[in-house]
Structure formats: C-alpha cells, structure tokens
Scaffold this motif. Structure first.
Motif, PDB file in Angstrom:
ATOM      1  N   SER A 115      -6.360 -72.201  61.978  1.00 19.04           N
ATOM      2  CA  SER A 115      -6.653 -72.161  60.549  1.00 19.04           C
ATOM      3  C   SER A 115      -8.116 -71.850  60.266  1.00 19.04           C
ATOM      4  CB  SER A 115      -6.273 -73.494  59.890  1.00 19.04           C
ATOM      5  OG  SER A 115      -7.205 -74.523  60.190  1.00 19.04           O
ATOM      6  N   VAL A 116      -8.996 -72.208  61.180  1.00 17.85           N
ATOM      7  CA  VAL A 116     -10.421 -71.933  60.979  1.00 17.85           C
ATOM      8  C   VAL A 116     -10.673 -70.431  60.919  1.00 17.85           C
ATOM      9  CG1 VAL A 116     -12.727 -72.194  61.975  1.00 17.85           C
ATOM     10  CG2 VAL A 116     -11.124 -74.110  62.015  1.00 17.85           C
ATOM     11  N   GLU A 117     -10.071 -69.678  61.805  1.00 12.98           N
ATOM     12  CA  GLU A 117     -10.219 -68.221  61.779  1.00 12.98           C
ATOM     13  C   GLU A 117      -9.521 -67.623  60.563  1.00 12.98           C
ATOM     14  OE1 GLU A 117     -10.938 -64.185  62.546  1.00 12.98           O
ATOM     15  OE2 GLU A 117     -11.995 -66.049  62.997  1.00 12.98           O
ATOM     16  N   TYR A 118      -8.356 -68.162  60.214  1.00 16.62           N
ATOM     17  CA  TYR A 118      -7.661 -67.656  59.030  1.00 16.62           C
ATOM     18  C   TYR A 118      -8.504 -67.885  57.774  1.00 16.62           C
ATOM     19  CZ  TYR A 118      -3.509 -67.732  62.104  1.00 16.62           C
ATOM     20  OH  TYR A 118      -2.615 -67.542  63.130  1.00 16.62           O
ATOM     21  N   ALA A 119      -9.156 -69.035  57.699  1.00 16.31           N
ATOM     22  CA  ALA A 119     -10.000 -69.322  56.539  1.00 16.31           C
ATOM     23  C   ALA A 119     -11.183 -68.370  56.474  1.00 16.31           C
ATOM     24  CB  ALA A 119     -10.485 -70.773  56.603  1.00 16.31           C
ATOM     25  N   ARG A 120     -11.792 -68.082  57.625  1.00 21.73           N
ATOM     26  CA  ARG A 120     -12.928 -67.156  57.637  1.00 21.73           C
ATOM     27  C   ARG A 120     -12.503 -65.772  57.159  1.00 21.73           C
ATOM     28  NH1 ARG A 120     -15.022 -63.081  60.165  1.00 21.73           N
ATOM     29  NH2 ARG A 120     -13.156 -62.886  61.471  1.00 21.73           N
ATOM     30  N   ARG A 121     -11.368 -65.284  57.655  1.00 18.74           N
ATOM     31  CA  ARG A 121     -10.890 -63.967  57.231  1.00 18.74           C
ATOM     32  C   ARG A 121     -10.634 -63.930  55.724  1.00 18.74           C
ATOM     33  NH1 ARG A 121      -5.991 -62.988  61.514  1.00 18.74           N
ATOM     34  NH2 ARG A 121      -7.161 -63.323  63.464  1.00 18.74           N
ATOM     35  N   THR A 122     -10.080 -65.016  55.208  1.00 17.04           N
ATOM     36  CA  THR A 122      -9.771 -65.075  53.779  1.00 17.04           C
ATOM     37  C   THR A 122     -11.041 -64.992  52.941  1.00 17.04           C
ATOM     38  OG1 THR A 122      -7.808 -66.418  54.252  1.00 17.04           O
ATOM     39  CG2 THR A 122      -8.652 -66.463  52.000  1.00 17.04           C
ATOM     40  N   LEU A 123     -12.058 -65.736  53.341  1.00 19.64           N
ATOM     41  CA  LEU A 123     -13.330 -65.702  52.623  1.00 19.64           C
ATOM     42  C   LEU A 123     -13.974 -64.325  52.708  1.00 19.64           C
ATOM     43  CD1 LEU A 123     -15.559 -67.244  51.079  1.00 19.64           C
ATOM     44  CD2 LEU A 123     -16.534 -67.860  53.312  1.00 19.64           C
ATOM     45  N   MET A 124     -13.974 -63.733  53.893  1.00 20.43           N
ATOM     46  CA  MET A 124     -14.586 -62.412  54.067  1.00 20.43           C
ATOM     47  C   MET A 124     -13.861 -61.329  53.260  1.00 20.43           C
ATOM     48  SD  MET A 124     -17.253 -62.873  55.899  1.00 20.43           S
ATOM     49  CE  MET A 124     -17.352 -64.509  55.172  1.00 20.43           C
ATOM     50  N   ALA A 125     -12.595 -61.572  52.923  1.00 16.63           N
ATOM     51  CA  ALA A 125     -11.834 -60.625  52.119  1.00 16.63           C
ATOM     52  C   ALA A 125     -12.107 -60.771  50.629  1.00 16.63           C
ATOM     53  CB  ALA A 125     -10.338 -60.789  52.388  1.00 16.63           C
ATOM     54  N   GLY A 126     -12.976 -61.720  50.254  1.00 19.10           N
ATOM     55  CA  GLY A 126     -13.367 -61.880  48.862  1.00 19.10           C
ATOM     56  C   GLY A 126     -12.723 -63.045  48.142  1.00 19.10           C
ATOM     57  N   PHE A 127     -11.945 -63.849  48.863  1.00 17.95           N
ATOM     58  CA  PHE A 127     -11.244 -64.960  48.220  1.00 17.95           C
ATOM     59  C   PHE A 127     -12.025 -66.252  48.446  1.00 17.95           C
ATOM     60  CE2 PHE A 127      -8.305 -61.575  48.413  1.00 17.95           C
ATOM     61  CZ  PHE A 127      -7.569 -61.699  47.245  1.00 17.95           C
ATOM     62  N   THR A 128     -12.707 -66.674  47.404  1.00 20.80           N
ATOM     63  CA  THR A 128     -13.582 -67.839  47.486  1.00 20.80           C
ATOM     64  C   THR A 128     -12.846 -69.137  47.189  1.00 20.80           C
ATOM     65  OG1 THR A 128     -14.287 -67.400  45.205  1.00 20.80           O
ATOM     66  CG2 THR A 128     -15.677 -66.540  46.977  1.00 20.80           C
ATOM     67  N   SER A 129     -11.598 -69.036  46.682  1.00 20.66           N
ATOM     68  CA  SER A 129     -10.760 -70.211  46.425  1.00 20.66           C
ATOM     69  C   SER A 129      -9.319 -69.879  46.767  1.00 20.66           C
ATOM     70  CB  SER A 129     -10.833 -70.648  44.952  1.00 20.66           C
ATOM     71  OG  SER A 129     -12.115 -71.094  44.585  1.00 20.66           O
TER      72      SER A 129
END
Length: 433
Positions: A115-129
């Motif tokens: 989940s840590v890597e999934y969260a990083r990818r999500t943030l880098m894609a522009g999703f801050t929440s």
C-alpha cells in the motif's frame, strides 16, 4: 472491490525507517500559473500567481507577480488546478489473476507494504486526497501518512465494509464447508449484519476501529466470489439503521450498488453517495435528485473488468460473467445520469486497476458526454462536498495548499490530466517540472 483481508495489523509505522519517507516542511512559494482552474465556478482563468505559506494558500493574484519572501516556481505553459480527490479507491489491493488466492497466502503486513507504493503512485498522479472504501490497511496507512512517515494522499478510510451474510463484503464468500466451520459465521465485528441491531453494532465497531466514514454493499458486486452482482442485500430498515447510527458519530455513508432496487433502498435510507450505479433507472435518478444523493460512477473499473473478462483465467468462473455483463454498462449510465441532472463526483475504484492510473477516469467521463470542466469539478469542488469539508477543492486564500499542474489546457484536451508535472499537498512539493 472484492473482500478485503480481515486480520488486524499495525505494522505500517515500521516504514518510517525508509529515508525518503519523511515530508519536508512547507516553504513559502509563489506559483506562476499560465492558467488557473476556478473549480468553484467551473471556468478557466488566465495567468495567476498563487502564494502558499505554512500549508495554506495565502494569496491568489492575477498575472505573474514577484512576491518577496517566497521562492518562485515557474509553471509556464501549465494549468494549475486544486489537488484532485478520488472518492473510491482500495489503497492496499490491486487486482491480478492471483488476487483470490493471495488473501489465503499473504499476511496483512504484505498488503500494508504494498500500500505504501500504491499511495506514492496515487499522489504522484495528482490525487492529494482519496476515500478508501473498504480495507483494514487504510486506517493505518492514513495515520502513517499524517505523521509524515510515508508520502501519500490524505485518506478518508471506511475500514471494513458492512455487508449481509453472503453479501459483496462477506469475508467468507467462497470458503468451503470445512473452512467455514473452522472460522465460524462472521458477525457485526467482521462487518456482516442480518438485523437492525447488528447494523447498529457494525457501525459502532467501525467507530471503535477509527474509521472516517461508513461503506455498505447495498447490492451484490462484480468481483466478490458470489453469483449475483446486482441483487439487493439490505432491507430498508437495516440500511436506515446504519445511516442513522453513522450520523450519531458524524459519519457519512457510501453505498456500493449495481441494481436499481438496492440503490433505491440505500437512497431512501439517506446514504451520501451511490457507488457504481450500473442499473440506475429513471426512478432512482429522480429519487437521488430529490434527496441530494451523489453519484460516483467508477467508469474506469467497469471498463477494466469488462476487458479483463475476455482474458482466460484472470477471473474465477463465477466472477467472469458478471464482469462482462456489468462492467461494460457503467460508462453509459454515467452519461445518462449527467444528462438527467444527477450530481456526479469523481471515483475510480482503483485497486481494481493499477494505482496511479486514476486520471484516466477524466477521459472516460468526457467520452460519456460529461463536459471537461464538470469532470474537473467532480474531482475538486464537488468531491470536497461529498467528503463534507470546506478547506480543500478550490484554490482560494485560507484553503489547503493542494495544487496540481498539467501542461496545456485540460478543458481543451482532457488528456492533459495524464501528464501531471507538479504536485503540492499541504504546501509541500512532491513533484515539479
């Protein structure tokens, strides 16, 4: 998605030892944006300077302005928008042909590290929440992110979804008789209810576990190991008991639903949002408009599972026909709902597909007939309304400094949302040209 792992865990904090994980303190910045998306009004503005200090937007000034005491970030050629919100993710999971056996083979700790890597990818894609709608890892990951131990989006975590026996989020679906006898029938503690009293207890258990909202599975689902993908699975009284008890704790309720009757019962009960909504009919749409219920279509997930259903062995035989039948319909339902005036907010059901692909939903929404400006509002201003917060979703003084920049003008080419160059969350820059 499918059922989440249900064993307790508390190991995400160990990831604080990773040296890159700690977020820097925000510095005063002046962002020179060539265009600025006004999410409140759904319109594109010209060049603006956005000043951020201590995690907040402090000034929004027309033109390119030099601001003493700040570092300038030149975003020439870029459009600045508020940070995006995905209202439907499963941050600890990602589907694959091995997904159904991994719950038996892997520990919750394995899902936590993923989940840590999934969260990083999500943030880098522009999703801050994001809203995580069902999973026991997410509340722990939320806390680790909030403590600055790992990078990721701000998370609203539902914890374990609430289902009925045999329902979409019954964690024992697919167990053989020997295993079912060994573990026993799940109850409200495990998020499985069969009465009004059970329903109240399940909400209180989610409160005890630290959830931020409640998720119910009002109908069958596509990826659960069960035959029906759309049959109603709660009585109106059970659904209402969940909503009423949730309200006591300040919770909002999101309802997974594919079939019209299950949707109708959930909307009558007072849920905040309907997720997926595949077989939504005119009666349900009229009811949602009257009750002010939001619709989160998750077009991405529908298209993904319909495509994977063509791949031999990707889904078990009981799942494959549901994926073929239901997945392909969501996009046209979303377009029809928009034309009928149903309020739509952004969500992908990411975890069904690869984390970090969230922005593809924008293009699918536009393909369904939803205007690009509305699609952007759905992930910003409208998403904040679904969450029940007023400190994000717009770039205005006093709001959170959550800002995304993409090259070009996404109102002219929605594909620009797939080319995120700049990501700021709470005034901290995580990605820049």
């Amino acid at each position: 998605m499918r059922r989440p792992a249900t064993a307790p865990l508390g190991l995400v904090l160990a990831l604080g030892a990773i040296p890159w994980a700690h977020a820097a303190a925000p510095e005063p910045l002046a962002l020179h944006c060539e265009r600025l998306f006004d999410a409140r009004n759904g319109r594109m503005l010209g060049a603006h300077t956005v000043v951020t200090r201590e995690g907040k937007v402090t000034e929004v000034r027309a033109g390119r302005v030099d601001v003493p005491g700040t570092r300038t970030v030149d975003l020439a050629g870029h459009t600045c928008t508020p940070g995006w919100t995905d209202l439907h993710v499963h941050i600890a999971e990602q589907s694959s042909p091995e997904s159904y056996e991994e719950d038996f083979r892997l520990d919750p700790v394995d899902f936590a590290f993923r989940s840590v890597e999934y969260a990083r990818r999500t943030l880098m894609a522009g999703f801050t929440s994001v809203r995580d709608l069902g999973g026991t890892v997410a509340p722990h990951l939320r806390d680790a992110i909030n403590q600055g131990l790992v990078p990721g989006p701000r998370i609203w975590a539902a914890g374990k979804s609430i289902a009925t026996t045999g329902g979409h989020a019954d964690p024992t679906n697919g167990y053989n008789s020997a295993l079912s006898h060994l573990v026993g029938p799940p109850g409200p503690t495990e998020g499985v209810v069969n009465s009004v009293e059970d329903a109240r207890q399940a909400v209180r258990q989610r409160y005890k576990e630290g959830s931020d909202l409640i998720k119910i599975t009002a109908t069958g689902g596509v990826l659960s190991y069960a035959r029906s993908g759309d049959a109603p699975q709660f009585t109106v009284e059970e659904a209402k008991a969940i909503v009423d008890t949730a309200r006591d704790y300040g919770y909002r309720v999101a309802a997974h639903a594919h079939g019209a009757e299950g949707m109708r019962r959930a909307v009558e009960a007072g849920v905040t949002s309907i997720e997926h909504g595949t077989y939504m009919d005119d009666e349900v749409m009229a009811l949602m408009k009257r009750k002010g219920t939001w619709y989160v279509p998750t077009i991405y997930a529908g298209r993904f599972v319909a495509e994977k259903a063509k791949q031999e062995g990707y889904f078990p035989p009981v799942v494959r026909p549901k994926a073929e039948r239901i997945g392909a319909l969501i996009q046209q339902t979303a377009g029809r709902a928009y034309r009928n005036g149903v309020r739509i907010a952004f969500g992908t059901d990411m975890g069904v597909g690869p984390h970090g692909d969230n922005a593809r939903e924008f293009g699918y929404m536009v393909d369904a007939g939803i205007p690009p400006a509305y699609a952007l509002q759905s992930a910003t201003y409208f998403a904040a309304q679904v969450l029940g917060v007023d400190d994000q979703g717009v770039i205005e003084p006093g709001k959170r400094a959550d800002i995304v920049a993409v090259p070009g003008d996404p109102l002219q080419d929605i594909g620009a949302t797939l080319k995120v160059d700049f990501v700021m969350k709470d005034g901290v820059v995580y990605r820049q040209p």
